[in-house]
Design a protein around this motif. Structure first.
Motif, PDB file in Angstrom:
ATOM      1  N   GLY A 160      37.488  45.031 -13.818  1.00 50.53           N
ATOM      2  CA  GLY A 160      37.354  43.828 -13.001  1.00 50.53           C
ATOM      3  C   GLY A 160      36.669  44.149 -11.689  1.00 50.53           C
ATOM      4  N   LYS A 161      36.499  43.117 -10.860  1.00 52.97           N
ATOM      5  CA  LYS A 161      35.793  43.285  -9.582  1.00 52.97           C
ATOM      6  C   LYS A 161      36.494  44.298  -8.677  1.00 52.97           C
ATOM      7  CE  LYS A 161      32.126  40.565  -8.771  1.00 52.97           C
ATOM      8  NZ  LYS A 161      31.060  40.547  -7.781  1.00 52.97           N
ATOM      9  N   LYS A 162      37.833  44.242  -8.621  1.00 53.54           N
ATOM     10  CA  LYS A 162      38.572  45.122  -7.717  1.00 53.54           C
ATOM     11  C   LYS A 162      38.471  46.579  -8.154  1.00 53.54           C
ATOM     12  CE  LYS A 162      41.608  42.338  -5.080  1.00 53.54           C
ATOM     13  NZ  LYS A 162      42.858  42.255  -4.331  1.00 53.54           N
ATOM     14  N   THR A 163      38.595  46.816  -9.458  1.00 56.18           N
ATOM     15  CA  THR A 163      38.468  48.183  -9.967  1.00 56.18           C
ATOM     16  C   THR A 163      37.046  48.675  -9.744  1.00 56.18           C
ATOM     17  OG1 THR A 163      40.089  47.649 -11.650  1.00 56.18           O
ATOM     18  CG2 THR A 163      38.824  49.646 -12.004  1.00 56.18           C
ATOM     19  N   ALA A 164      36.066  47.796 -10.009  1.00 61.54           N
ATOM     20  CA  ALA A 164      34.661  48.162  -9.817  1.00 61.54           C
ATOM     21  C   ALA A 164      34.435  48.606  -8.369  1.00 61.54           C
ATOM     22  CB  ALA A 164      33.762  46.981 -10.164  1.00 61.54           C
ATOM     23  N   LEU A 165      34.999  47.866  -7.426  1.00 66.45           N
ATOM     24  CA  LEU A 165      34.849  48.223  -6.011  1.00 66.45           C
ATOM     25  C   LEU A 165      35.474  49.584  -5.717  1.00 66.45           C
ATOM     26  CD1 LEU A 165      34.051  47.472  -3.107  1.00 66.45           C
ATOM     27  CD2 LEU A 165      36.273  46.366  -2.871  1.00 66.45           C
ATOM     28  N   ARG A 166      36.656  49.824  -6.295  1.00 69.24           N
ATOM     29  CA  ARG A 166      37.329  51.104  -6.084  1.00 69.24           C
ATOM     30  C   ARG A 166      36.459  52.258  -6.611  1.00 69.24           C
ATOM     31  NH1 ARG A 166      41.301  53.649  -9.022  1.00 69.24           N
ATOM     32  NH2 ARG A 166      41.378  51.928 -10.492  1.00 69.24           N
ATOM     33  N   LEU A 167      35.860  52.069  -7.791  1.00 69.51           N
ATOM     34  CA  LEU A 167      35.029  53.115  -8.379  1.00 69.51           C
ATOM     35  C   LEU A 167      33.784  53.356  -7.529  1.00 69.51           C
ATOM     36  CD1 LEU A 167      35.281  52.164 -12.174  1.00 69.51           C
ATOM     37  CD2 LEU A 167      36.581  53.889 -10.927  1.00 69.51           C
ATOM     38  N   VAL A 168      33.154  52.271  -7.078  1.00 75.00           N
ATOM     39  CA  VAL A 168      31.927  52.411  -6.294  1.00 75.00           C
ATOM     40  C   VAL A 168      32.230  53.078  -4.948  1.00 75.00           C
ATOM     41  CG1 VAL A 168      30.106  51.125  -5.106  1.00 75.00           C
ATOM     42  CG2 VAL A 168      30.717  50.523  -7.443  1.00 75.00           C
ATOM     43  N   LEU A 169      33.340  52.687  -4.304  1.00 79.47           N
ATOM     44  CA  LEU A 169      33.681  53.314  -3.017  1.00 79.47           C
ATOM     45  C   LEU A 169      34.030  54.789  -3.218  1.00 79.47           C
ATOM     46  CD1 LEU A 169      35.701  50.520  -1.180  1.00 79.47           C
ATOM     47  CD2 LEU A 169      33.302  51.162  -0.874  1.00 79.47           C
ATOM     48  N   HIS A 170      34.583  55.124  -4.385  1.00 76.04           N
ATOM     49  CA  HIS A 170      34.821  56.539  -4.703  1.00 76.04           C
ATOM     50  C   HIS A 170      33.488  57.289  -4.775  1.00 76.04           C
ATOM     51  CE1 HIS A 170      36.378  60.107  -6.772  1.00 76.04           C
ATOM     52  NE2 HIS A 170      35.340  59.985  -7.564  1.00 76.04           N
ATOM     53  N   SER A 213      23.936  44.533   0.100  1.00 77.40           N
ATOM     54  CA  SER A 213      23.535  44.131  -1.256  1.00 77.40           C
ATOM     55  C   SER A 213      23.502  45.339  -2.185  1.00 77.40           C
ATOM     56  CB  SER A 213      22.184  43.433  -1.222  1.00 77.40           C
ATOM     57  OG  SER A 213      21.210  44.319  -0.742  1.00 77.40           O
ATOM     58  N   LEU A 214      23.285  46.533  -1.634  1.00 82.22           N
ATOM     59  CA  LEU A 214      23.298  47.748  -2.467  1.00 82.22           C
ATOM     60  C   LEU A 214      24.695  47.947  -3.055  1.00 82.22           C
ATOM     61  CD1 LEU A 214      21.377  50.058   0.012  1.00 82.22           C
ATOM     62  CD2 LEU A 214      20.533  49.359  -2.224  1.00 82.22           C
ATOM     63  N   LEU A 215      25.707  47.765  -2.188  1.00 84.18           N
ATOM     64  CA  LEU A 215      27.099  47.896  -2.630  1.00 84.18           C
ATOM     65  C   LEU A 215      27.412  46.809  -3.652  1.00 84.18           C
ATOM     66  CD1 LEU A 215      29.753  49.508  -1.862  1.00 84.18           C
ATOM     67  CD2 LEU A 215      30.329  47.551  -0.463  1.00 84.18           C
ATOM     68  N   GLU A 216      26.986  45.600  -3.341  1.00 85.81           N
ATOM     69  CA  GLU A 216      27.273  44.461  -4.211  1.00 85.81           C
ATOM     70  C   GLU A 216      26.673  44.657  -5.609  1.00 85.81           C
ATOM     71  OE1 GLU A 216      26.275  40.784  -2.394  1.00 85.81           O
ATOM     72  OE2 GLU A 216      27.191  39.598  -3.986  1.00 85.81           O
ATOM     73  N   ASN A 217      25.421  45.147  -5.661  1.00 88.10           N
ATOM     74  CA  ASN A 217      24.786  45.389  -6.958  1.00 88.10           C
ATOM     75  C   ASN A 217      25.550  46.412  -7.772  1.00 88.10           C
ATOM     76  OD1 ASN A 217      22.736  43.652  -6.578  1.00 88.10           O
ATOM     77  ND2 ASN A 217      21.199  45.191  -6.026  1.00 88.10           N
ATOM     78  N   ALA A 218      25.907  47.522  -7.112  1.00 90.92           N
ATOM     79  CA  ALA A 218      26.617  48.586  -7.833  1.00 90.92           C
ATOM     80  C   ALA A 218      27.952  48.062  -8.350  1.00 90.92           C
ATOM     81  CB  ALA A 218      26.806  49.801  -6.932  1.00 90.92           C
ATOM     82  N   VAL A 219      28.656  47.285  -7.520  1.00 95.22           N
ATOM     83  CA  VAL A 219      29.952  46.743  -7.948  1.00 95.22           C
ATOM     84  C   VAL A 219      29.759  45.781  -9.119  1.00 95.22           C
ATOM     85  CG1 VAL A 219      31.903  45.278  -7.261  1.00 95.22           C
ATOM     86  CG2 VAL A 219      31.103  47.068  -5.725  1.00 95.22           C
TER      87      VAL A 219
END
Lengths: 205, 205
Positions: free
Chosen positions: A22-32, A6-12
């Motif tokens: 978008g969601k995919k870019t957000a995920l890429r930024l958060v994983l970075h 849920s920590l990852l999900e919130n940040a995304v």
């Protein structure tokens, strides 16, 4: 998207609220960020929090500022009698980046646009009118986007200033450097012929 | 770019460090945040800080987790004897989003790539080898990207597991749904002919 944290999900989902992300870019930024040193991520988060918490708007020109007056208004080397009127902060940054303007600014906070429900009262037009006699302004340069709303705003302010001894100008409009005549719209081309310049002004050495 | 506020400048330069975000986009994002309610911006900054500070990696599968074990490993409804081996967290999210996989995962943290200086020791291959007898794993599904590095990684792990009673499979490779034969590369097309499927398996009802 399914997350196991849920920590990852919130940040995304916070990143995905930003415009154009978008969601995919957000995920890429958060994983970075997740791969970065915790200190770097703390610097990122705190720069954002501090910016929103501490940033001020200049009491004089409504530009962003670290203090009650912005760095441009406070600079004694800038010509205080020359005000450039812009729509928003982004325009101040664009003009400052040219390093060609030595006066100060006035940020309207928008332009008159009845269709969007924006009238003169929602903008900083009244404070601008009051600045002119107080600061003994000699020239007002309008640097608004060249469209109907921009022209309406210029017209409105000009009317309000009738009788005030201040020179009112607007940035030059015409074919952009590197632009092609055949792709220019008719309005721009027509205006660029009406407001033609002597060649010695055009070719700058 | 010239900023009249160091708070704004800091926030913009932090955003511009993110992958794929240039100075102009960073400014657009920061000015968007500046217009938001302070509470929303605080939620954004804190979600990022909290994510980096508190996120854990699952002790068992190395997926991201809020606790010492991730939500997938901890779910008693998932088949614990079926492990899907993936390169990174993003692949877990992609497979979870299909809602077709009911087993658990193992995140390698990369693939063997001698050219990039990544050998088996930098990946979680050893913990994977140890999981198999301990968890009585029945099947290992490799869901790695279909390229030389992916194939090398599968080959390496398969060698290590010789003699261990576990079925090793890989996700199907072939022409993607909606893809066009004439644009498929030769390797994919050749493999899709070699590994052809009986029609009753292909057309699923």
């Amino acid at each position: 998207m399914e997350f196991s944290s849920s920590l990852l999900e919130n940040a995304v989902s916070e990143f995905a609220k930003l415009p154009g992300i978008g969601k995919k870019t957000a995920l890429r930024l958060v994983l970075h960020l997740l791969k970065q040193d915790p200190g770097n991520v703390a610097a990122f988060g705190e720069a954002v929090l501090k910016m929103r918490r501490e940033i001020k708007f200049c009491e004089r020109c409504y530009n962003v500022a670290d203090a009650t007056t912005c760095a441009i208004c406070a600079n004694p080397l800038r010509k205080q009698e020359l005000i450039c009127v812009v729509e928003n902060i982004r325009d101040v940054i664009a003009i400052e980046s040219t390093q060609q303007f030595s006066g100060i600014y006035h940020v309207l906070g928008g332009i008159i646009s009845p269709l969007d429900g924006i009238g003169p009262d929602q903008l900083t037009i009244e404070p601008l009118i009051q600045r002119i006699p107080k600061e003994k302004t000699e020239e007002l340069i309008f640097a608004l986007n060249p469209n109907i709303q921009g022209d309406t705003t210029i017209y409105y302010i000009q009317k309000k200033l009738q009788g005030t001894p201040v020179k009112i100008t607007t940035i030059a409009r015409g074919i952009a450097f590197g632009g092609e005549l055949e792709y220019a719209d008719e309005m721009t081309l027509a205006r660029s012929i009406t407001n033609r310049l002597p060649v010695e002004k055009y070719v700058q050495h």
